[in-house]
Design a protein around this motif. Structure first.
Motif, PDB file in Angstrom:
ATOM      1  N   PRO A  79      10.232 -44.945 -48.233  1.00  0.00           N
ATOM      2  CA  PRO A  79      10.110 -44.546 -49.644  1.00  0.00           C
ATOM      3  C   PRO A  79       8.827 -45.064 -50.283  1.00  0.00           C
ATOM      4  O   PRO A  79       8.246 -46.059 -49.845  1.00  0.00           O
ATOM      5  CB  PRO A  79      11.358 -45.176 -50.291  1.00  0.00           C
ATOM      6  N   VAL A  80       8.400 -44.385 -51.318  1.00  0.00           N
ATOM      7  CA  VAL A  80       7.207 -44.808 -52.068  1.00  0.00           C
ATOM      8  C   VAL A  80       7.454 -46.216 -52.611  1.00  0.00           C
ATOM      9  O   VAL A  80       8.466 -46.452 -53.292  1.00  0.00           O
ATOM     10  CB  VAL A  80       6.930 -43.842 -53.231  1.00  0.00           C
ATOM     11  N   PRO A  81       6.576 -47.185 -52.343  1.00  0.00           N
ATOM     12  CA  PRO A  81       6.843 -48.551 -52.791  1.00  0.00           C
ATOM     13  C   PRO A  81       6.663 -48.752 -54.295  1.00  0.00           C
ATOM     14  O   PRO A  81       7.318 -49.600 -54.890  1.00  0.00           O
ATOM     15  CB  PRO A  81       5.829 -49.384 -52.004  1.00  0.00           C
ATOM     16  N   ALA A  82       5.759 -47.971 -54.907  1.00  0.00           N
ATOM     17  CA  ALA A  82       5.484 -48.123 -56.341  1.00  0.00           C
ATOM     18  C   ALA A  82       4.682 -46.914 -56.811  1.00  0.00           C
ATOM     19  O   ALA A  82       4.155 -46.134 -56.008  1.00  0.00           O
ATOM     20  CB  ALA A  82       4.723 -49.425 -56.618  1.00  0.00           C
ATOM     21  N   GLU A  83       4.578 -46.788 -58.116  1.00  0.00           N
ATOM     22  CA  GLU A  83       3.790 -45.694 -58.686  1.00  0.00           C
ATOM     23  C   GLU A  83       2.332 -45.804 -58.235  1.00  0.00           C
ATOM     24  O   GLU A  83       1.784 -46.898 -58.102  1.00  0.00           O
ATOM     25  CB  GLU A  83       3.831 -45.759 -60.220  1.00  0.00           C
ATOM     26  N   GLY A  84       1.715 -44.655 -57.979  1.00  0.00           N
ATOM     27  CA  GLY A  84       0.294 -44.628 -57.682  1.00  0.00           C
ATOM     28  C   GLY A  84      -0.076 -44.705 -56.223  1.00  0.00           C
ATOM     29  O   GLY A  84      -1.256 -44.601 -55.882  1.00  0.00           O
ATOM     30  N   TYR A  85       0.901 -44.880 -55.333  1.00  0.00           N
ATOM     31  CA  TYR A  85       0.610 -44.924 -53.901  1.00  0.00           C
ATOM     32  C   TYR A  85       0.623 -43.506 -53.327  1.00  0.00           C
ATOM     33  O   TYR A  85       1.470 -42.690 -53.688  1.00  0.00           O
ATOM     34  CB  TYR A  85       1.641 -45.771 -53.165  1.00  0.00           C
ATOM     35  N   LEU A  86      -0.318 -43.215 -52.420  1.00  0.00           N
ATOM     36  CA  LEU A  86      -0.392 -41.922 -51.753  1.00  0.00           C
ATOM     37  C   LEU A  86      -0.115 -42.086 -50.266  1.00  0.00           C
ATOM     38  O   LEU A  86      -0.476 -43.103 -49.657  1.00  0.00           O
ATOM     39  CB  LEU A  86      -1.769 -41.278 -51.952  1.00  0.00           C
TER      40      LEU A  86
END
Length: 316
Positions: A79-86
């Motif tokens: 899963p995406v770890p935090a906002e702003g990661y691509l």
């Protein structure tokens, strides 16, 4: 003897002329007239250099191999770890006389608005050469390789920039909506043959060429991989378990939540991978993934099949 007035005047004029000539000679004798300087051609100043398209850093763009890279492993996306990661997909790199797996991972881009174009292997001149990935305002050509998770061979469908924030496509990315709120849902229809082929050209490779739009994107200003990404690649190269000869093409560390996070929660193993050192089974390393239900963050890959030519999208 007497002289006539005319004779005296003539002598006087003659003496004056001689004196004037001597005076002129004296003046000229004291002056040295320098020759004119030779003409030297001065070329016009060169025009300002035109911006050059991005070239891979020394070392990355020069990596070559005499054998084709293995098929892409089948694995789930953490899963995406935090906002702003691509998301940057995993790939096979070459080093130490063989291929090793660089796990896919979530990365913070170097600046807002940039997208990642994955690197890819291409068969050129009898060898397999690696074309390094880069950051840019658009996703360029990456060999038509279907890396999954939005990188279906053309462009990227896993998310997009909306103003200064990145929005994630829930139909593609593994997003926990309780912590990630900037999302949307858009079904992705791939017009490419879905397979696990990891290279372009040559026998068994993907027969894809860059579209006119992708060629235009190649002329844009690009940014090389970040320091975290380079460290991630170096750590993968130092991990013997990621060598293809050791894992048989099924790495126990297929994806990580962040660059370099090869241990701890969130690490995902390829389906069919052996247990990681210490006996702990890698997350997602099911012995048979054919019974798994499709879900966001799952790289749906059928059994390897013959690569077919990619068709250009119909923009009508």
């Amino acid at each position: 003897m007497s002289r006539s007035p005319n004779t005296s005047n003539h002598i006087t004029l003659l003496q004056a002329g001689v004196a004037l000539a001597l005076s002129t000679a004296t003046l000229l004798g004291g002056c040295v007239v320098a020759p004119p300087p030779p003409r030297v051609y001065a070329p016009p100043p060169p025009p300002p250099p035109a911006y050059q398209a991005y070239q891979a850093p020394a070392g990355d763009g020069e990596v070559q191999a005499n054998e084709a890279p293995p098929p892409l492993p089948d694995y789930d996306q953490p899963p995406v770890p935090a906002e702003g990661y691509l998301w940057t997909p995993g790939y096979w790199a070459w080093g130490g006389g063989g291929y090793y797996w660089v796990p896919g991972t979530w990365v913070q881009p170097p600046s807002v608005g940039l997208l990642w174009t994955p690197g890819y292997w291409g068969f050129v001149g009898g060898v397999y050469a690696f074309n390094a990935g880069y950051w840019g305002p658009h996703v360029g050509f990456y060999g038509g390789v279907n890396y999954g998770f939005g990188y279906g061979g053309v462009g990227f469908a896993g998310g997009r920039w909306v103003g200064g924030s990145f929005a994630y496509n829930q139909a593609v990315a593994n997003v926990n909506v309780t912590i990630i709120h900037n999302t949307y849902r858009e079904t992705v229809v791939n017009n490419v043959t879905v397979n696990r082929v990891s290279f372009n050209g040559g026998a068994g490779g993907i027969h894809a060429v860059a579209t006119p739009q992708e060629r235009a994107f190649a002329q844009e200003r690009h940014v090389a991989a970040t320091a975290e990404q380079r460290q991630h690649i170096q750590e993968a190269g130092r991990n013997p378990a990621l060598a293809a000869r050791a894992n048989g093409g099924h790495p126990a560390i297929a994806a990580t939540p962040r660059p370099g996070a090869f241990n701890g929660p969130g690490v995902v193993g390829a389906h069919g991978a052996a247990a990681r050192p210490g006996g702990a089974p890698p997350a997602g390393a099911r012995p048979n993934a054919n019974n798994a239900r499709p879900q966001p963050g799952k790289q749906q890959q059928p059994k390897p099949q013959k690569a077919e030519e990619r068709h250009e999208p119909d923009n009508k």
